[in-house]
Design a protein around this motif. Structure first.
Motif, PDB file in Angstrom:
ATOM      1  N   GLU A 381       0.811  -1.222   0.000  1.00  0.00           N
ATOM      2  CA  GLU A 381       0.000   0.000   0.000  1.00  0.00           C
ATOM      3  C   GLU A 381       0.838   1.262   0.000  1.00  0.00           C
ATOM      4  O   GLU A 381       0.482   2.255  -0.633  1.00  0.00           O
ATOM      5  CB  GLU A 381      -0.931  -0.012   1.222  1.00  0.00           C
ATOM      6  CG  GLU A 381      -1.916   1.133   1.234  1.00  0.00           C
ATOM      7  CD  GLU A 381      -2.937   1.016   2.347  1.00  0.00           C
ATOM      8  OE1 GLU A 381      -3.552   2.041   2.688  1.00  0.00           O
ATOM      9  OE2 GLU A 381      -3.112  -0.099   2.872  1.00  0.00           O
ATOM     10  N   ASP A 382       1.967   1.262   0.715  1.00  0.00           N
ATOM     11  CA  ASP A 382       2.782   2.472   0.824  1.00  0.00           C
ATOM     12  C   ASP A 382       3.931   2.495  -0.171  1.00  0.00           C
ATOM     13  O   ASP A 382       4.825   3.339  -0.074  1.00  0.00           O
ATOM     14  CB  ASP A 382       3.319   2.627   2.246  1.00  0.00           C
ATOM     15  CG  ASP A 382       4.179   1.428   2.672  1.00  0.00           C
ATOM     16  OD1 ASP A 382       4.171   0.402   1.955  1.00  0.00           O
ATOM     17  OD2 ASP A 382       4.859   1.535   3.716  1.00  0.00           O
ATOM     18  N   ALA A 383       3.929   1.594  -1.152  1.00  0.00           N
ATOM     19  CA  ALA A 383       5.029   1.501  -2.107  1.00  0.00           C
ATOM     20  C   ALA A 383       4.852   2.481  -3.264  1.00  0.00           C
ATOM     21  O   ALA A 383       3.749   2.969  -3.534  1.00  0.00           O
ATOM     22  CB  ALA A 383       5.145   0.083  -2.644  1.00  0.00           C
ATOM     23  N   LEU A 384       5.945   2.748  -3.947  1.00  0.00           N
ATOM     24  CA  LEU A 384       5.910   3.529  -5.183  1.00  0.00           C
ATOM     25  C   LEU A 384       5.029   2.812  -6.198  1.00  0.00           C
ATOM     26  O   LEU A 384       5.110   1.589  -6.365  1.00  0.00           O
ATOM     27  CB  LEU A 384       7.328   3.672  -5.730  1.00  0.00           C
ATOM     28  CG  LEU A 384       7.472   4.459  -7.029  1.00  0.00           C
ATOM     29  CD1 LEU A 384       7.590   5.943  -6.715  1.00  0.00           C
ATOM     30  CD2 LEU A 384       8.691   3.986  -7.810  1.00  0.00           C
ATOM     31  N   ARG A 385       4.199   3.565  -6.898  1.00  0.00           N
ATOM     32  CA  ARG A 385       3.298   2.994  -7.893  1.00  0.00           C
ATOM     33  C   ARG A 385       3.468   3.715  -9.231  1.00  0.00           C
ATOM     34  O   ARG A 385       3.988   4.833  -9.301  1.00  0.00           O
ATOM     35  CB  ARG A 385       1.839   3.137  -7.442  1.00  0.00           C
ATOM     36  CG  ARG A 385       1.474   2.295  -6.229  1.00  0.00           C
ATOM     37  CD  ARG A 385       0.060   2.599  -5.752  1.00  0.00           C
ATOM     38  NE  ARG A 385      -0.287   1.744  -4.626  1.00  0.00           N
ATOM     39  CZ  ARG A 385      -0.910   0.572  -4.724  1.00  0.00           C
ATOM     40  NH1 ARG A 385      -1.253   0.130  -5.921  1.00  0.00           N
ATOM     41  NH2 ARG A 385      -1.193  -0.150  -3.656  1.00  0.00           N
ATOM     42  N   ALA A 386       3.010   3.060 -10.280  1.00  0.00           N
ATOM     43  CA  ALA A 386       2.970   3.714 -11.583  1.00  0.00           C
ATOM     44  C   ALA A 386       2.134   4.984 -11.461  1.00  0.00           C
ATOM     45  O   ALA A 386       1.068   4.987 -10.856  1.00  0.00           O
ATOM     46  CB  ALA A 386       2.382   2.783 -12.624  1.00  0.00           C
ATOM     47  N   GLY A 387       2.641   6.054 -12.028  1.00  0.00           N
ATOM     48  CA  GLY A 387       2.005   7.365 -11.923  1.00  0.00           C
ATOM     49  C   GLY A 387       2.705   8.287 -10.961  1.00  0.00           C
ATOM     50  O   GLY A 387       2.513   9.505 -11.017  1.00  0.00           O
ATOM     51  N   ASP A 388       3.530   7.732 -10.067  1.00  0.00           N
ATOM     52  CA  ASP A 388       4.242   8.549  -9.087  1.00  0.00           C
ATOM     53  C   ASP A 388       5.495   9.171  -9.697  1.00  0.00           C
ATOM     54  O   ASP A 388       6.048   8.670 -10.687  1.00  0.00           O
ATOM     55  CB  ASP A 388       4.660   7.697  -7.882  1.00  0.00           C
ATOM     56  CG  ASP A 388       3.485   7.224  -7.047  1.00  0.00           C
ATOM     57  OD1 ASP A 388       2.364   7.734  -7.257  1.00  0.00           O
ATOM     58  OD2 ASP A 388       3.694   6.347  -6.190  1.00  0.00           O
ATOM     59  N   ARG A 389       5.952  10.236  -9.070  1.00  0.00           N
ATOM     60  CA  ARG A 389       7.254  10.825  -9.407  1.00  0.00           C
ATOM     61  C   ARG A 389       8.346   9.779  -9.215  1.00  0.00           C
ATOM     62  O   ARG A 389       8.358   9.044  -8.232  1.00  0.00           O
ATOM     63  CB  ARG A 389       7.510  12.033  -8.505  1.00  0.00           C
ATOM     64  CG  ARG A 389       8.952  12.495  -8.414  1.00  0.00           C
ATOM     65  CD  ARG A 389       9.134  13.501  -7.305  1.00  0.00           C
ATOM     66  NE  ARG A 389      10.550  13.668  -6.973  1.00  0.00           N
ATOM     67  CZ  ARG A 389      11.215  12.926  -6.100  1.00  0.00           C
ATOM     68  NH1 ARG A 389      10.582  11.940  -5.463  1.00  0.00           N
ATOM     69  NH2 ARG A 389      12.490  13.150  -5.857  1.00  0.00           N
ATOM     70  N   ALA A 390       9.270   9.707 -10.170  1.00  0.00           N
ATOM     71  CA  ALA A 390      10.382   8.763 -10.082  1.00  0.00           C
ATOM     72  C   ALA A 390      11.472   9.349  -9.191  1.00  0.00           C
ATOM     73  O   ALA A 390      12.058  10.383  -9.523  1.00  0.00           O
ATOM     74  CB  ALA A 390      10.938   8.467 -11.468  1.00  0.00           C
ATOM     75  N   PRO A 391      11.763   8.722  -8.040  1.00  0.00           N
ATOM     76  CA  PRO A 391      12.762   9.279  -7.128  1.00  0.00           C
ATOM     77  C   PRO A 391      14.180   9.191  -7.681  1.00  0.00           C
ATOM     78  O   PRO A 391      14.481   8.401  -8.571  1.00  0.00           O
ATOM     79  CB  PRO A 391      12.627   8.398  -5.869  1.00  0.00           C
ATOM     80  CG  PRO A 391      11.319   7.691  -6.016  1.00  0.00           C
ATOM     81  CD  PRO A 391      11.101   7.542  -7.488  1.00  0.00           C
ATOM     82  N   ASP A 392      15.046   9.991  -7.111  1.00  0.00           N
ATOM     83  CA  ASP A 392      16.477   9.913  -7.393  1.00  0.00           C
ATOM     84  C   ASP A 392      17.069   8.754  -6.591  1.00  0.00           C
ATOM     85  O   ASP A 392      16.382   8.100  -5.809  1.00  0.00           O
ATOM     86  CB  ASP A 392      17.147  11.235  -7.023  1.00  0.00           C
ATOM     87  CG  ASP A 392      18.527  11.410  -7.662  1.00  0.00           C
ATOM     88  OD1 ASP A 392      18.905  10.571  -8.502  1.00  0.00           O
ATOM     89  OD2 ASP A 392      19.204  12.396  -7.324  1.00  0.00           O
ATOM     90  N   GLY A 393      18.338   8.526  -6.738  1.00  0.00           N
ATOM     91  CA  GLY A 393      19.030   7.458  -6.029  1.00  0.00           C
ATOM     92  C   GLY A 393      20.161   6.930  -6.883  1.00  0.00           C
ATOM     93  O   GLY A 393      20.468   7.506  -7.944  1.00  0.00           O
ATOM     94  N   LYS A 394      20.774   5.855  -6.461  1.00  0.00           N
ATOM     95  CA  LYS A 394      21.839   5.222  -7.233  1.00  0.00           C
ATOM     96  C   LYS A 394      21.505   3.756  -7.464  1.00  0.00           C
ATOM     97  O   LYS A 394      21.058   3.054  -6.566  1.00  0.00           O
ATOM     98  CB  LYS A 394      23.182   5.345  -6.522  1.00  0.00           C
ATOM     99  CG  LYS A 394      23.792   6.738  -6.625  1.00  0.00           C
ATOM    100  CD  LYS A 394      25.233   6.766  -6.154  1.00  0.00           C
ATOM    101  CE  LYS A 394      25.847   8.141  -6.379  1.00  0.00           C
ATOM    102  NZ  LYS A 394      27.257   8.195  -5.930  1.00  0.00           N
ATOM    103  N   VAL A 395      21.743   3.326  -8.691  1.00  0.00           N
ATOM    104  CA  VAL A 395      21.565   1.934  -9.072  1.00  0.00           C
ATOM    105  C   VAL A 395      22.827   1.489  -9.787  1.00  0.00           C
ATOM    106  O   VAL A 395      23.182   2.055 -10.835  1.00  0.00           O
ATOM    107  CB  VAL A 395      20.332   1.752  -9.982  1.00  0.00           C
ATOM    108  CG1 VAL A 395      20.279   0.328 -10.527  1.00  0.00           C
ATOM    109  CG2 VAL A 395      19.048   2.074  -9.225  1.00  0.00           C
ATOM    110  N   ASP A 396      23.518   0.530  -9.193  1.00  0.00           N
ATOM    111  CA  ASP A 396      24.768   0.020  -9.766  1.00  0.00           C
ATOM    112  C   ASP A 396      25.738   1.151 -10.095  1.00  0.00           C
ATOM    113  O   ASP A 396      26.363   1.173 -11.164  1.00  0.00           O
ATOM    114  CB  ASP A 396      24.467  -0.808 -11.020  1.00  0.00           C
ATOM    115  CG  ASP A 396      25.646  -1.693 -11.439  1.00  0.00           C
ATOM    116  OD1 ASP A 396      26.465  -2.037 -10.562  1.00  0.00           O
ATOM    117  OD2 ASP A 396      25.747  -2.003 -12.636  1.00  0.00           O
TER     118      ASP A 396
END
Length: 473
Positions: A381-396
């Motif tokens: 319920e509290d997770a990021l869903r389609a339609g939300d702003r894409a957060p910043d962060g680091k991936v690999d």
């Protein structure tokens, strides 16, 4: 056609749209009825979400260099400092939201930066070009200018302000209310006798008939912005002597402390929303579509994000072969957001809402949009869903905002296999692969060109079909 897209108005909305179209290779012309860019500070607060937009448009470094944080409010009475006033609820930057507080840049400086970026991309602003009439057919729009010349375009975007001539020409109404019947003076001045470390607040003295005054140092300049509120029905004197008289009457400063008045204006705060954001090939954006009280710092920001939403869609239709029906989503997505932000601005103006998380605009999104697909089987319920702003962060080791920057789509494959070349092999979709991420979880996340998750799935099933809706197949 003279141009693919004619943009009427060279404020922040029109300039941001011009930049977004130029970087997509769309032929666009920005026309402005005035002889130069707007000279005042009116919209001076850039919210964190707009900072993210400016990051993508390539102007964030210049915006950072030109401005600064908001100073703490200092309350004065009878020439003495009597206490501090915090304008904003505190916030802390995080990896997923690196811009935590509003950034102050006077509107005239923001416009200079945007205009310079537009020129760097090969675009231009044609000044002294006022649109006075509009005719359209199935193939395009003809904009008639005050000079007698006509400009033909595939699409016309009205970004020509709250009194939009284009909006009136196409017959779109605007519904709203007076937020405050009291006239308000806003002026950019040079002033002595006040420090630049505080936003100086002089409360009204009702027993003496003296109204409110605020004097705010404008970051990155030598100027201060003066704001003064008057009784209903007052004719505000905008002359330099009139501004000096107001400052002297409402503070401990002498009239001569105001050494220069660089710009002055008066307005009646109101909230209004256009009945539609589109008619045929004509779109409304910015103040032409919604007019805010300045108290919440939402008007300029909502306006820039109108442009950011519309730009990639026009590019998809004009350059990528997307169906023209994609443009229907502009009003469907942006009008509810503008309506919500109008309510927020009005609430802040009336002292009912604090300047906090909602005013930063990081929580806005398009979950209910027809363009949004949430294809995962189970989402907390509290997770990021389609339609939300894409957060910043680091991936690999890759910063996500760096991956998102540019006119392309981005596919995040987090703990999930991704197709080798989603949407074709032309580089229109960048793929970033890595382990599950705290802000996203596990799955495939397709990030739109405007930084929102448009599609999310547990597997690639349905991804290519979704991309084909936007000419990416």
């Amino acid at each position: 056609m003279d141009t693919d897209v004619l943009v009427a108005g060279a404020g922040p909305t029109g300039l941001a749209l011009g930049i977004d179209l130029a970087r997509r290779g769309v032929d666009a012309l920005v026309v402005e009825r005035a002889g130069a860019l707007f000279p005042g500070s009116r919209g001076k607060g850039i919210q964190p979400r707009t900072m993210e937009v400016f990051d993508d448009l390539g102007v964030l470094d210049a915006i950072h260099a030109a401005g600064g944080t908001y100073p703490v409010g200092m309350v004065w009475r009878d020439g003495e400092r009597v206490g501090e006033h915090r304008m904003f609820d505190p916030a802390e930057a995080s990896e997923d939201a690196p811009y935590d507080t509003p950034w102050m840049v006077p509107q005239w400086r923001t416009q200079e930066i945007l205009a310079r970026r537009l020129a760097d991309l090969g675009g231009e602003v044609a000044f002294g070009r006022e649109v006075t009439g509009v005719a359209q057919d199935a193939d395009g729009v003809t904009a008639h200018l005050a000079s007698g010349r006509a400009v033909k375009a595939r699409y016309l975007v009205a970004a020509d302000g709250g009194r939009s001539a284009v909006r009136r020409a196409v017959g779109i109404g605007m519904t709203g209310e007076a937020v405050d019947p009291h006239p308000t003076l806003v002026a950019d001045v040079r002033i002595t006798g006040l420090d630049r470390d505080n936003w100086h607040i002089f409360p009204p003295r009702d027993d003496e008939g003296v109204g409110f005054l605020a004097v705010c140092p404008l970051a990155g300049t030598e100027d201060f912005q003066v704001v003064a509120r008057f009784p209903e029905g007052t004719a505000v004197d905008l002359t330099p002597d009139g501004v000096r008289a107001v400052v002297a009457a409402r503070s401990h400063l002498a009239p001569e402390a105001v050494t220069e008045v660089r710009w002055a204006s008066d307005f009646r705060p109101r909230a209004a929303l256009a009945d539609r954001f589109r008619t045929g090939r004509v779109f409304l954006a910015g103040d032409a579509a919604h007019v805010h009280s300045p108290a919440g710092g939402q008007g300029l920001n909502t306006s820039v994000q109108d442009a950011y939403n519309l730009g990639w869609k026009l590019g998809a239709v004009l350059r990528d072969g997307a169906p023209e029906t994609l443009l229907d989503s502009y009003e469907a997505e942006r009008r509810p957001v503008a309506d919500r932000m109008l309510g927020l601005s009005t609430g802040v103006h009336r002292g009912e809402v604090r300047r906090g998380h909602a005013t930063r605009q990081l929580g806005l999104g398009y979950r209910d949009s027809a363009l949004t697909v949430e294809a995962r089987a189970a989402v907390p319920e509290d997770a990021l869903r389609a339609g939300d702003r894409a957060p910043d962060g680091k991936v690999d080791g890759v910063r996500l905002f760096d991956a998102f920057r540019g006119p392309h789509w981005t596919l995040l494959a987090l703990g999930t296999e991704a197709p080798a070349a989603p949407g074709g092999v032309d580089g229109a979709v960048r793929v970033v692969r890595g382990e599950p991420h705290p802000a996203y979880g596990t799955g495939l996340f397709l990030v739109r060109p405007d930084g929102y998750v448009g599609w999310a799935g547990d597997s690639p099933a349905g991804l290519d079909a979704h991309l084909a809706r936007f000419g990416r197949s």
